[in-house]
Design a protein around this motif. Structure first.
Motif, PDB file in Angstrom:
ATOM      1  N   UNK A  31      11.845   8.843  -7.515  1.00 23.25           N
ATOM      2  CA  UNK A  31      10.970   9.993  -7.727  1.00 23.25           C
ATOM      3  C   UNK A  31       9.580   9.588  -8.162  1.00 23.25           C
ATOM      4  N   UNK A  32       9.561   8.635  -9.109  1.00 24.74           N
ATOM      5  CA  UNK A  32       8.279   8.180  -9.644  1.00 24.74           C
ATOM      6  C   UNK A  32       7.420   7.593  -8.528  1.00 24.74           C
ATOM      7  N   UNK A  33       8.049   6.789  -7.674  1.00 28.67           N
ATOM      8  CA  UNK A  33       7.326   6.159  -6.579  1.00 28.67           C
ATOM      9  C   UNK A  33       6.839   7.226  -5.601  1.00 28.67           C
ATOM     10  N   UNK A  34       7.746   8.145  -5.284  1.00 26.27           N
ATOM     11  CA  UNK A  34       7.405   9.233  -4.371  1.00 26.27           C
ATOM     12  C   UNK A  34       6.167   9.990  -4.848  1.00 26.27           C
ATOM     13  N   UNK A  35       6.138  10.245  -6.143  1.00 22.52           N
ATOM     14  CA  UNK A  35       5.031  10.989  -6.728  1.00 22.52           C
ATOM     15  C   UNK A  35       3.727  10.195  -6.573  1.00 22.52           C
ATOM     16  N   UNK A  36       3.821   8.914  -6.869  1.00 21.75           N
ATOM     17  CA  UNK A  36       2.614   8.089  -6.781  1.00 21.75           C
ATOM     18  C   UNK A  36       2.072   8.073  -5.356  1.00 21.75           C
ATOM     19  N   UNK A  37       2.979   7.899  -4.400  1.00 21.75           N
ATOM     20  CA  UNK A  37       2.573   7.839  -3.000  1.00 21.75           C
ATOM     21  C   UNK A  37       1.905   9.149  -2.589  1.00 21.75           C
ATOM     22  N   UNK A  97       7.906  -6.132  -7.248  1.00 21.31           N
ATOM     23  CA  UNK A  97       7.091  -5.471  -6.237  1.00 21.31           C
ATOM     24  C   UNK A  97       6.450  -4.229  -6.836  1.00 21.31           C
ATOM     25  N   UNK A  98       5.235  -3.967  -6.395  1.00 20.63           N
ATOM     26  CA  UNK A  98       4.529  -2.767  -6.836  1.00 20.63           C
ATOM     27  C   UNK A  98       4.019  -2.017  -5.630  1.00 20.63           C
ATOM     28  N   UNK A  99       3.807  -0.719  -5.824  1.00 19.43           N
ATOM     29  CA  UNK A  99       3.043   0.027  -4.840  1.00 19.43           C
ATOM     30  C   UNK A  99       1.766   0.439  -5.563  1.00 19.43           C
ATOM     31  N   UNK A 100       0.613   0.164  -4.934  1.00 20.34           N
ATOM     32  CA  UNK A 100      -0.665   0.456  -5.586  1.00 20.34           C
ATOM     33  C   UNK A 100      -1.715   0.715  -4.516  1.00 20.34           C
ATOM     34  N   UNK A 119     -12.211   3.347  -9.892  1.00 22.34           N
ATOM     35  CA  UNK A 119     -11.740   2.085  -9.344  1.00 22.34           C
ATOM     36  C   UNK A 119     -10.726   1.409 -10.253  1.00 22.34           C
ATOM     37  N   UNK A 120     -10.373   2.057 -11.345  1.00 20.62           N
ATOM     38  CA  UNK A 120      -9.382   1.440 -12.212  1.00 20.62           C
ATOM     39  C   UNK A 120      -8.046   1.353 -11.479  1.00 20.62           C
ATOM     40  N   UNK A 121      -7.408   0.212 -11.646  1.00 19.15           N
ATOM     41  CA  UNK A 121      -6.180  -0.026 -10.883  1.00 19.15           C
ATOM     42  C   UNK A 121      -5.033   0.843 -11.389  1.00 19.15           C
ATOM     43  N   UNK A 122      -4.335   1.416 -10.426  1.00 13.67           N
ATOM     44  CA  UNK A 122      -3.117   2.154 -10.757  1.00 13.67           C
ATOM     45  C   UNK A 122      -2.010   1.619  -9.872  1.00 13.67           C
ATOM     46  N   UNK A 123      -0.778   1.925 -10.214  1.00 20.43           N
ATOM     47  CA  UNK A 123       0.332   1.465  -9.391  1.00 20.43           C
ATOM     48  C   UNK A 123       1.662   1.732 -10.079  1.00 20.43           C
ATOM     49  N   UNK A 169       0.856  -1.184   0.000  1.00 19.89           N
ATOM     50  CA  UNK A 169       0.000   0.000   0.000  1.00 19.89           C
ATOM     51  C   UNK A 169       0.895   1.237   0.000  1.00 19.89           C
ATOM     52  N   UNK A 170       0.396   2.351  -0.512  1.00 24.25           N
ATOM     53  CA  UNK A 170       1.227   3.568  -0.580  1.00 24.25           C
ATOM     54  C   UNK A 170       1.728   4.020   0.794  1.00 24.25           C
ATOM     55  N   UNK A 171       0.974   3.683   1.846  1.00 21.84           N
ATOM     56  CA  UNK A 171       1.369   4.117   3.186  1.00 21.84           C
ATOM     57  C   UNK A 171       2.270   3.091   3.888  1.00 21.84           C
TER      58      UNK A 171
END
Length: 959
Positions: free
Chosen positions: A294-300, A338-341, A315-319, A274-276
């Motif tokens: 950076x990309x991950x930081x932005x998504x979070x 691994x993904x963050x979503x 509800x479309x999945x992003x990650x 999870x992002x958190x």
RNA sequence: GCCGGAGUGGCGGAAUGGUUUACGCGAACGACUCAAAAUCGUUUGGGAGCAAUCCCGUGUGGGUUCAAGUCCCACCUCCGGCACCA
């Protein structure tokens, strides 16, 4: 003739009952059993509606009935007086919330009095009364001292325009109720109660309760217990030295996941955090761990800003993939990404999951979008395995044309015809899809297809009659649409030629019938075709049998879950329910009795200083920084620390009103006590509550919170039972005459006061009782004609008192006993509608044949719980001095209930053809002789094969 | 989507596996009345028939049973709750 003047009669008796304190309930009465009948106490909104009548006047019928049967019944009432509407009235119109609330209470008490209920007002409880909330505060402090209450950063609804915290009720579709601004989530320090510590007991203790299964089930659902496993996935940073680093406990870097489907571990092809998630936070902090920091930081960051509204709408999945790190599937040893979503929630489980796209809808959707591998590890098993089954991968096809038809095959051999789908074995070196298409071309000749979809895989075990071997087949099904009619010559094998194969088009419905009815030699066609029809294509989320799972192959899901958890993880139970946030940033509530001291921390207000009274305010407007207006009252806020006597500040938040209502029913047993929340012995007299009647809207929250509160008190030795309510029932809803929910905008609101003026309280009470069963949840439209019908009934009862007969009619005598029996059975079950029908039936009989004074007096006593005013009036007119409500419930004589005659239904082959009258309990021989006369023409020329005889009911001739 | 609950006349509803539609409302006709209201009486699931009578009927399709609203299987619809809960 005296006419039935409901106004006069109702006022007269309501006064009389109050004067004589008829419903004042003693703490205990020698020889009588106590019974607490509880109804949810109302919010003092200022006006009584039909719903209140339904909630209070109907259980009153039961209360009165139980008293007549010799119980010491407490039927208490009070007011749930804190809450938002008073505050809104204050903000909108500058009204004093206290005045507003207590003014409403005074008015509503008058309205409630007009119902003729038997409430014991001497036990009234008002949650906004310091004499009550002193104990709300005291009880909270007991929990606080025991460590059940704690402070935590928790998200609240924040309106950026009004600069205020909003209650959940003030958020409509993610927007502020007042100004329409989109609501944000803000973190604030809030008091929580550890209800999750009680989750297991709250689930397990439900089982023995006498509650409707439906209510228990929604509580279980709400708590959401699920048993699963936690499994560690080690991380691989592509550098052996880094990988080998351990933490303080000597463990290598890993991600802990929670799953309820450990059986699918071999199919876990990636992880999602999870992002958190803490690990993500740490990795981002390091900057060098992730190659796409950076990309991950932005998504979070974006995910954190998303409002509830956006999460619901999109509800479309992003990650985002975490570059520079991989996880190792402990079962396969395979490296997986691994993904963050944000489809993984931080607060549930460990905030991280293993993704099994083949067997989970969400993972499937995500994997399809991000082109991640999907590996089947569980298949449905259509038939059990046989010992020497020969394994074979097969493919089958559902070929569709434009006419909504599918292609079916008939196979004829050994004088048998079977129907099935085309298909055959998958050869070495070809994919399932290639194999299926090849088979279809060979067997049907069609060559051009489009819209090729995978339907799923099942395992099927069967005896192959052609090859004469046991088969263990793994069958994968594809659906293909015919692009055009281009055909090649069939290429059938020798075996296929031996059995006659014919292809034909049929409708889907017909195809299902043929497949299901066929003596098909394998079991896979039907379940796969069902999946196709129901559009239940991949992923397969059910249980099944394991494949591609090494030594676990062939185990069923349940067994595999155990074994895989044992080997790779640990058992773990999680809950959907979260701790109860009891702080509210509001003025009109119970002050939380805590003092914040810079030295001593959070200190409980000493008992001697309770209650912490809510100060009177001049200005009710919020401060704008999210704090309640209480923050502005310096004399309230600034206090000395009870421990170190240094400067300190009072907590300015107030309690959620569900706190107030979590123990009000306990206070009823001893409402005036100033030394304790209630005397232990008096509590024992009345707890647990024998029956709690309320609205379905409180099935989860109020009921669950008060159960928790009670259990926490039980653990402190304050109450003797772990459960507060022995029996609970939910009431139905009364709709407007148009069948819609009553609302001012629809103009279908029934004003009970007006109907009472015109037709009387007794009529309204009885109509609501007659409208449908009270013991089931439904919704009943208010029918104005139906009310009149009940009034007619009461008028007929009224008129009868001047027409009493001196002669007793035997059928009327029987009828009164039948009526008493029916009521005695129906009332405890709250089947008021059929009880009233029974009285109507009796009245019909009595009017036709005459009624004696004795019988009439019995009727009055039976009717008294339903229509307390008219019955007391008639009771006195007939010369009685004491109230009918002090009378005993009529006893019926079981011997007088039985009829002397019985009507026997005569059936031929189960069809009713005639009926005969015979004496009760007549023998089969006698009834048969009588019956045969009536159905001669049916029996003529036929022989009776069998006779079924049910005494006093029917005789059935089977010919 | 998941979990509950429910589908019976024109309407609210009733029915231990044993006459489907108790009771009430509505409707029709009749009595009383100059008339109306109120009240009282009769009728009232659908279809065929002059009639006796017969056939069909508890959301749909199957099944078990002498007999199914009721029990079993599959499906449809409506209502309520939860909803990315791994």
């Amino acid at each position: 003739m005296r006419s039935y003047d409901h106004k006069k009669i109702e006022q007269k008796w309501q006064k009389d009952w109050t004067k004589k304190k008829l419903y004042k309930t003693a703490d205990s009465v020698k020889g009588k059993e106590n019974f607490q009948l509880l109804v949810e106490f109302p919010y003092p909104s200022g006006n009584l509606h039909v719903g209140h009548w339904y909630a209070f006047a109907e259980p009153d019928i039961l209360a009165r009935h139980l008293r007549m049967t010799g119980k010491n019944v407490m039927y208490p009432i009070g007011f749930d007086a804190f809450g938002l509407p008073a505050e809104n009235a204050a903000i909108k119109n500058g009204l004093n919330p206290k005045k507003w609330t207590f003014g409403n209470i005074a008015y509503m008490k008058k309205q409630i009095a007009s119902m003729g209920t038997s409430f014991d007002w001497s036990r009234e409880v008002i949650t906004a009364d310091p004499a009550y909330y002193q104990w709300t505060q005291w009880l909270f402090l007991q929990f606080f001292k025991k460590g059940l209450a704690y402070k935590k950063e928790t998200a609240v609804n924040w309106c950026p325009k009004d600069k205020t915290v909003l209650a959940n009720e003030q958020v409509v579709n993610g927007k502020c109720e007042r100004c329409g601004t989109e609501v944000e989530q803000r973190n604030m320090l809030q008091w929580n109660l550890k209800i999750t510590d009680y989750a297991d007991r709250l689930v397990d203790d439900l089982a023995p309760l006498d509650w409707p299964e439906q209510i228990k089930e929604s509580q279980r659902n709400w708590i959401g217990r699920s048993e699963g496993a936690e499994i560690d996935f080690f991380l691989d940073f592509g550098d052996e030295k880094v990988n080998a680093r351990t933490d303080a406990s000597g463990k290598r870097a890993h991600i802990k996941i929670f799953t309820t489907r450990a059986d699918t571990l071999f199919g876990a092809t990636y992880l999602v955090l999870s992002p958190e998630h803490l690990w993500v936070k740490l990795a981002l902090g390091h900057r060098t761990v992730l190659k796409n920091n950076e990309e991950v930081q932005k998504y979070v960051r974006v995910a954190g800003k998303k409002t509830e509204l956006e999460r619901q709408e999109n509800k479309e999945k992003t990650g985002v993939k975490l570059e520079g790190v991989e996880a190792i599937n402990p079962a396969t040893g395979e490296k997986i990404p691994l993904f963050v979503a944000d489809y993984v929630l931080a607060h549930y489980g460990t905030g991280a999951i293993m993704a099994v796209p083949a067997h989970d809808e969400r993972d499937y959707e995500f994997a399809t979008k991000f082109k991640l591998p999907i590996r089947d590890v569980v298949v449905e098993q259509t038939t059990p395995r046989v010992p020497d089954g020969v394994f074979r991968k097969i493919g089958i096809a559902i070929v569709e044309n434009d006419k909504n038809e599918v292609l079916l095959q008939s196979i004829t051999h050994e004088d048998r015809v079977e129907y099935g789908l085309p298909g055959g074995g998958i050869d070495e070196g070809e994919t399932e899809e290639e194999g299926v298409i090849r088979e279809v071309i060979e067997e049907t000749g069609y060559t051009n297809f489009t819209n090729i979809r995978r339907i799923g895989t099942v395992e099927s075990n069967f005896y192959n009659t052609v090859r004469k071997i046991n088969r263990q087949a793994l069958a994968t099904c594809y659906a293909l649409r015919l692009k055009n009619e281009t055909k090649k010559e069939l290429q059938l094998t020798e075996l296929e030629k031996k059995v006659k194969i014919e292809n034909f088009w049929v409708s889907k419905q017909k195809a299902l019938e043929l497949i299901s009815g066929s003596q098909s030699n394998s079991g896979e066609d039907q379940p796969l075709f069902m999946r196709y029809l129901g559009d239940k294509t991949d992923p397969y989320t059910g249980a099944g049998i394991l494949i591609h799972s090494a030594e676990f192959d062939g185990l069923n899901s349940e067994k595999a879950r155990q074994k895989i958890t044992e080997k790779f993880g640990t058992k773990k139970t999680t809950y959907k329910m979260r701790d109860w946030v009891v702080s509210r940033q509001r003025f009109w509530g119970v002050p939380i009795p805590i003092i914040h001291c810079p030295k001593c921390g959070d200190v409980a207000v000493p008992d001697k200083d309770l209650p912490v009274k809510l100060p009177d305010l001049k200005d009710y407007l919020p401060t704008g920084d999210g704090k309640s207006p209480l923050a502005k009252v310096k004399s309230f806020v600034k206090v000395k620390c009870p421990q170190c006597k240094g400067k300190a500040e009072r907590e300015i938040d107030t309690f959620d009103t569900f706190v107030d209502s979590s123990w009000y029913f306990q206070r009823y047993s001893d409402p005036k006590n100033t030394k304790k929340f209630a005397d232990a012995k008096k509590l024992q007299n009345w707890l647990p509550v024998d029956l709690y009647s309320g609205g379905a809207e409180h099935t989860t929250v109020h009921l669950l919170y008060s159960r928790f509160w009670h259990k926490a008190m039980f653990d402190l030795g304050l109450v003797k039972d772990a459960e507060p309510y022995t029996r609970r029932m939910n009431r139905s809803l009364i709709m407007g005459p148009d069948g819609q929910k009553m609302s001012k905008s629809r103009g279908n609101v029934i004003d009970p006061d007006e109907v009472v003026r015109n037709l009387g309280a007794d009529t309204v009470r009885m109509y609501l009782a007659f409208i449908g069963p009270y013991n089931e949840v439904a919704s009943y439209p208010w029918n104005p004609n139906g009310v009149v019908g009940v009034r007619r009934f009461l008028e007929r009862v009224w008129r009868l008192h001047e027409r009493l007969s001196a002669v007793q009619h035997p059928l009327v005598e029987r009828a009164i006993h039948v009526c008493a029996k029916k009521l005695t059975e129906d009332l405890p079950q709250m089947k008021f509608n059929t009880a009233i029908a029974a009285m109507m039936l009796f009245l019909n009989e009595a009017e036709a044949k005459g009624i004696t004074k004795g019988q009439y007096l019995v009727l009055l006593r039976l009717l008294a719980p339903f229509a307390p005013h008219i019955t007391d009036e008639l009771w006195h007119i007939l010369g009685n001095k004491k109230s009918v409500h002090l009378e005993a419930w009529p006893k019926y004589d079981p011997k007088k209930v039985v009829s002397e005659e019985a009507t026997i239904v005569v059936q031929i082959n189960g069809k009713v053809r005639a009926q005969v009258q015979v004496a009760s309990n007549s023998s089969e021989a006698l009834v048969r002789a009588e019956a045969e006369k009536t159905v001669e023409k049916w029996l003529e020329g036929k022989s009776v094969r069998k006779v079924i005889f049910v005494p006093n009911r029917l005789i059935n001739f089977v010919v």
